[in-house]
Design a protein around this motif. Structure first.
Motif, PDB file in Angstrom:
ATOM      1  N   PHE A  14      12.282 -20.650  -4.030  1.00  0.00           N
ATOM      2  CA  PHE A  14      12.502 -20.491  -2.584  1.00  0.00           C
ATOM      3  C   PHE A  14      12.445 -21.851  -1.897  1.00  0.00           C
ATOM      4  O   PHE A  14      13.302 -22.174  -1.077  1.00  0.00           O
ATOM      5  CB  PHE A  14      11.447 -19.550  -1.979  1.00  0.00           C
ATOM      6  CG  PHE A  14      11.852 -18.105  -1.936  1.00  0.00           C
ATOM      7  CD1 PHE A  14      12.447 -17.562  -0.811  1.00  0.00           C
ATOM      8  CD2 PHE A  14      11.626 -17.279  -3.023  1.00  0.00           C
ATOM      9  CE1 PHE A  14      12.820 -16.227  -0.760  1.00  0.00           C
ATOM     10  CE2 PHE A  14      11.991 -15.939  -2.994  1.00  0.00           C
ATOM     11  CZ  PHE A  14      12.586 -15.414  -1.861  1.00  0.00           C
ATOM     12  N   ASP A  15      11.422 -22.642  -2.213  1.00  0.00           N
ATOM     13  CA  ASP A  15      11.266 -23.958  -1.590  1.00  0.00           C
ATOM     14  C   ASP A  15      12.454 -24.862  -1.892  1.00  0.00           C
ATOM     15  O   ASP A  15      12.950 -25.572  -1.009  1.00  0.00           O
ATOM     16  CB  ASP A  15       9.973 -24.633  -2.067  1.00  0.00           C
ATOM     17  CG  ASP A  15       8.714 -23.934  -1.558  1.00  0.00           C
ATOM     18  OD1 ASP A  15       8.806 -23.119  -0.607  1.00  0.00           O
ATOM     19  OD2 ASP A  15       7.636 -24.199  -2.128  1.00  0.00           O
ATOM     20  N   SER A  16      12.933 -24.848  -3.140  1.00  0.00           N
ATOM     21  CA  SER A  16      14.024 -25.740  -3.532  1.00  0.00           C
ATOM     22  C   SER A  16      15.319 -25.421  -2.799  1.00  0.00           C
ATOM     23  O   SER A  16      16.142 -26.299  -2.570  1.00  0.00           O
ATOM     24  CB  SER A  16      14.253 -25.688  -5.046  1.00  0.00           C
ATOM     25  OG  SER A  16      14.865 -24.468  -5.419  1.00  0.00           O
ATOM     26  N   LYS A  17      15.499 -24.168  -2.394  1.00  0.00           N
ATOM     27  CA  LYS A  17      16.711 -23.752  -1.658  1.00  0.00           C
ATOM     28  C   LYS A  17      16.458 -23.688  -0.151  1.00  0.00           C
ATOM     29  O   LYS A  17      17.318 -23.238   0.595  1.00  0.00           O
ATOM     30  CB  LYS A  17      17.180 -22.384  -2.155  1.00  0.00           C
ATOM     31  CG  LYS A  17      17.539 -22.347  -3.615  1.00  0.00           C
ATOM     32  CD  LYS A  17      18.812 -23.089  -3.907  1.00  0.00           C
ATOM     33  CE  LYS A  17      19.190 -22.892  -5.361  1.00  0.00           C
ATOM     34  NZ  LYS A  17      20.434 -23.542  -5.691  1.00  0.00           N
ATOM     35  N   LYS A  18      15.251 -24.122   0.254  1.00  0.00           N
ATOM     36  CA  LYS A  18      14.859 -24.085   1.665  1.00  0.00           C
ATOM     37  C   LYS A  18      15.021 -22.682   2.270  1.00  0.00           C
ATOM     38  O   LYS A  18      15.434 -22.521   3.420  1.00  0.00           O
ATOM     39  CB  LYS A  18      15.644 -25.123   2.468  1.00  0.00           C
ATOM     40  CG  LYS A  18      15.344 -26.547   2.015  1.00  0.00           C
ATOM     41  CD  LYS A  18      16.041 -27.574   2.854  1.00  0.00           C
ATOM     42  CE  LYS A  18      15.715 -29.001   2.545  1.00  0.00           C
ATOM     43  NZ  LYS A  18      15.228 -29.373   1.252  1.00  0.00           N
ATOM     44  N   ALA A  19      14.691 -21.679   1.467  1.00  0.00           N
ATOM     45  CA  ALA A  19      14.746 -20.292   1.924  1.00  0.00           C
ATOM     46  C   ALA A  19      13.400 -19.908   2.538  1.00  0.00           C
ATOM     47  O   ALA A  19      12.351 -20.338   2.075  1.00  0.00           O
ATOM     48  CB  ALA A  19      15.085 -19.367   0.753  1.00  0.00           C
ATOM     49  N   VAL A  20      13.447 -19.110   3.579  1.00  0.00           N
ATOM     50  CA  VAL A  20      12.251 -18.710   4.314  1.00  0.00           C
ATOM     51  C   VAL A  20      11.602 -17.502   3.640  1.00  0.00           C
ATOM     52  O   VAL A  20      12.286 -16.538   3.294  1.00  0.00           O
ATOM     53  CB  VAL A  20      12.611 -18.363   5.776  1.00  0.00           C
ATOM     54  CG1 VAL A  20      11.388 -17.881   6.543  1.00  0.00           C
ATOM     55  CG2 VAL A  20      13.248 -19.561   6.462  1.00  0.00           C
ATOM     56  N   TYR A  21      10.281 -17.564   3.463  1.00  0.00           N
ATOM     57  CA  TYR A  21       9.535 -16.470   2.835  1.00  0.00           C
ATOM     58  C   TYR A  21       8.072 -16.569   3.228  1.00  0.00           C
ATOM     59  O   TYR A  21       7.604 -17.602   3.697  1.00  0.00           O
ATOM     60  CB  TYR A  21       9.661 -16.534   1.308  1.00  0.00           C
ATOM     61  CG  TYR A  21       8.943 -17.712   0.677  1.00  0.00           C
ATOM     62  CD1 TYR A  21       7.679 -17.562   0.123  1.00  0.00           C
ATOM     63  CD2 TYR A  21       9.519 -18.981   0.665  1.00  0.00           C
ATOM     64  CE1 TYR A  21       7.005 -18.639  -0.444  1.00  0.00           C
ATOM     65  CE2 TYR A  21       8.858 -20.066   0.102  1.00  0.00           C
ATOM     66  CZ  TYR A  21       7.611 -19.886  -0.458  1.00  0.00           C
ATOM     67  OH  TYR A  21       6.944 -20.963  -0.999  1.00  0.00           O
ATOM     68  N   GLN A  22       7.366 -15.479   3.005  1.00  0.00           N
ATOM     69  CA  GLN A  22       5.912 -15.448   3.133  1.00  0.00           C
ATOM     70  C   GLN A  22       5.362 -15.114   1.758  1.00  0.00           C
ATOM     71  O   GLN A  22       5.859 -14.203   1.099  1.00  0.00           O
ATOM     72  CB  GLN A  22       5.468 -14.367   4.126  1.00  0.00           C
ATOM     73  CG  GLN A  22       5.795 -14.667   5.567  1.00  0.00           C
ATOM     74  CD  GLN A  22       4.933 -15.789   6.103  1.00  0.00           C
ATOM     75  OE1 GLN A  22       3.744 -15.856   5.818  1.00  0.00           O
ATOM     76  NE2 GLN A  22       5.539 -16.666   6.873  1.00  0.00           N
ATOM     77  N   PHE A  23       4.335 -15.829   1.339  1.00  0.00           N
ATOM     78  CA  PHE A  23       3.702 -15.604   0.041  1.00  0.00           C
ATOM     79  C   PHE A  23       2.410 -14.851   0.280  1.00  0.00           C
ATOM     80  O   PHE A  23       1.610 -15.240   1.132  1.00  0.00           O
ATOM     81  CB  PHE A  23       3.427 -16.962  -0.626  1.00  0.00           C
ATOM     82  CG  PHE A  23       2.723 -16.874  -1.944  1.00  0.00           C
ATOM     83  CD1 PHE A  23       3.329 -16.299  -3.038  1.00  0.00           C
ATOM     84  CD2 PHE A  23       1.442 -17.394  -2.100  1.00  0.00           C
ATOM     85  CE1 PHE A  23       2.681 -16.225  -4.272  1.00  0.00           C
ATOM     86  CE2 PHE A  23       0.787 -17.335  -3.328  1.00  0.00           C
ATOM     87  CZ  PHE A  23       1.413 -16.752  -4.402  1.00  0.00           C
ATOM     88  N   ARG A  24       2.224 -13.739  -0.423  1.00  0.00           N
ATOM     89  CA  ARG A  24       1.015 -12.937  -0.296  1.00  0.00           C
ATOM     90  C   ARG A  24       0.325 -12.881  -1.648  1.00  0.00           C
ATOM     91  O   ARG A  24       0.944 -12.537  -2.642  1.00  0.00           O
ATOM     92  CB  ARG A  24       1.344 -11.506   0.139  1.00  0.00           C
ATOM     93  CG  ARG A  24       2.214 -11.413   1.381  1.00  0.00           C
ATOM     94  CD  ARG A  24       1.412 -11.704   2.632  1.00  0.00           C
ATOM     95  NE  ARG A  24       2.255 -11.825   3.787  1.00  0.00           N
ATOM     96  CZ  ARG A  24       2.557 -10.855   4.616  1.00  0.00           C
ATOM     97  NH1 ARG A  24       2.067  -9.658   4.416  1.00  0.00           N
ATOM     98  NH2 ARG A  24       3.332 -11.065   5.644  1.00  0.00           N
ATOM     99  N   ARG A  25      -0.959 -13.237  -1.662  1.00  0.00           N
ATOM    100  CA  ARG A  25      -1.742 -13.171  -2.897  1.00  0.00           C
ATOM    101  C   ARG A  25      -2.952 -12.277  -2.630  1.00  0.00           C
ATOM    102  O   ARG A  25      -3.558 -12.333  -1.572  1.00  0.00           O
ATOM    103  CB  ARG A  25      -2.231 -14.560  -3.302  1.00  0.00           C
ATOM    104  CG  ARG A  25      -3.126 -14.544  -4.537  1.00  0.00           C
ATOM    105  CD  ARG A  25      -3.747 -15.895  -4.805  1.00  0.00           C
ATOM    106  NE  ARG A  25      -2.795 -16.878  -5.235  1.00  0.00           N
ATOM    107  CZ  ARG A  25      -2.400 -17.043  -6.511  1.00  0.00           C
ATOM    108  NH1 ARG A  25      -2.880 -16.275  -7.447  1.00  0.00           N
ATOM    109  NH2 ARG A  25      -1.542 -17.967  -6.815  1.00  0.00           N
ATOM    110  N   PHE A  26      -3.287 -11.446  -3.611  1.00  0.00           N
ATOM    111  CA  PHE A  26      -4.480 -10.625  -3.514  1.00  0.00           C
ATOM    112  C   PHE A  26      -5.049 -10.458  -4.908  1.00  0.00           C
ATOM    113  O   PHE A  26      -4.329 -10.486  -5.895  1.00  0.00           O
ATOM    114  CB  PHE A  26      -4.195  -9.271  -2.853  1.00  0.00           C
ATOM    115  CG  PHE A  26      -2.925  -8.610  -3.290  1.00  0.00           C
ATOM    116  CD1 PHE A  26      -2.901  -7.731  -4.352  1.00  0.00           C
ATOM    117  CD2 PHE A  26      -1.723  -8.891  -2.639  1.00  0.00           C
ATOM    118  CE1 PHE A  26      -1.736  -7.129  -4.761  1.00  0.00           C
ATOM    119  CE2 PHE A  26      -0.544  -8.294  -3.047  1.00  0.00           C
ATOM    120  CZ  PHE A  26      -0.555  -7.414  -4.112  1.00  0.00           C
TER     121      PHE A  26
END
Length: 163
Positions: A14-26
């Motif tokens: 996602f970062d390499s393509k400059k795509a927008v996202y939210q990362f959720r960890r649990f």
């Protein structure tokens, strides 16, 4: 602040393509999609699972469907132009995709496979799917996902008998 090593390969794509996202960890070892939707506090229709199949031609296909639904193998086969398809054996998932059961993502697989996302994903501004590790989820819009993978949308789930 997140530690650098907390990012998964999916996040890096996602970062390499400059795509927008939210990362959720649990913290969980849960792989049941409905339970994951509950942990996220989300409607299970908005949380998607990634299924890998193989067609009669030996071509592999990826289907991304809501966690509370079941893949209709006949509809799926018709969508991708196969006579029939079946789920791959679980032991083949890691060598084929690089992902374990419960942590499979449509993004960042070892190879690109034809991918079909259930059409209900278009009903939501954003959807959730695995970030490539158990306990990690990505939230993103389909337009952002389109920057990373090629996919089509179609009705590929078993019709519910409930209304």
């Amino acid at each position: 602040m997140a530690k650098k090593d907390e990012k998964t390969n999916v996040c890096r794509v996602f970062d390499s393509k400059k795509a927008v996202y939210q990362f959720r960890r649990f913290e969980t070892d849960v792989t049941n999609g409905v339970e994951i939707a509950n942990l996220l506090g989300q409607n299970p229709d908005r949380v998607f699972k990634t299924l890998v199949t193989v067609g009669k031609t030996k071509q592999h296909y990826v289907f991304v469907i809501p966690v509370n639904k079941e893949l209709d193998l006949k509809k799926a086969a018709k969508t991708v132009g196969e006579k029939s398809i079946e789920m791959i054996p679980q032991k083949e998932l890691l060598p084929l995709t690089g992902y374990v059961h419960g942590g499979c993502s449509p993004v960042g697989m070892k190879k690109s496979f034809p991918t079909v996302i259930h059409e209900s994903a278009t009903d939501f501004e954003t959807i959730f799917f695995s970030a490539g590790k158990i306990g990690c989820q990505i939230e993103t819009a389909l337009a952002e996902l389109a920057k990373l993978i090629r996919y089509e949308t179609a009705d590929v789930i078993v019709e519910s008998l409930q209304s």
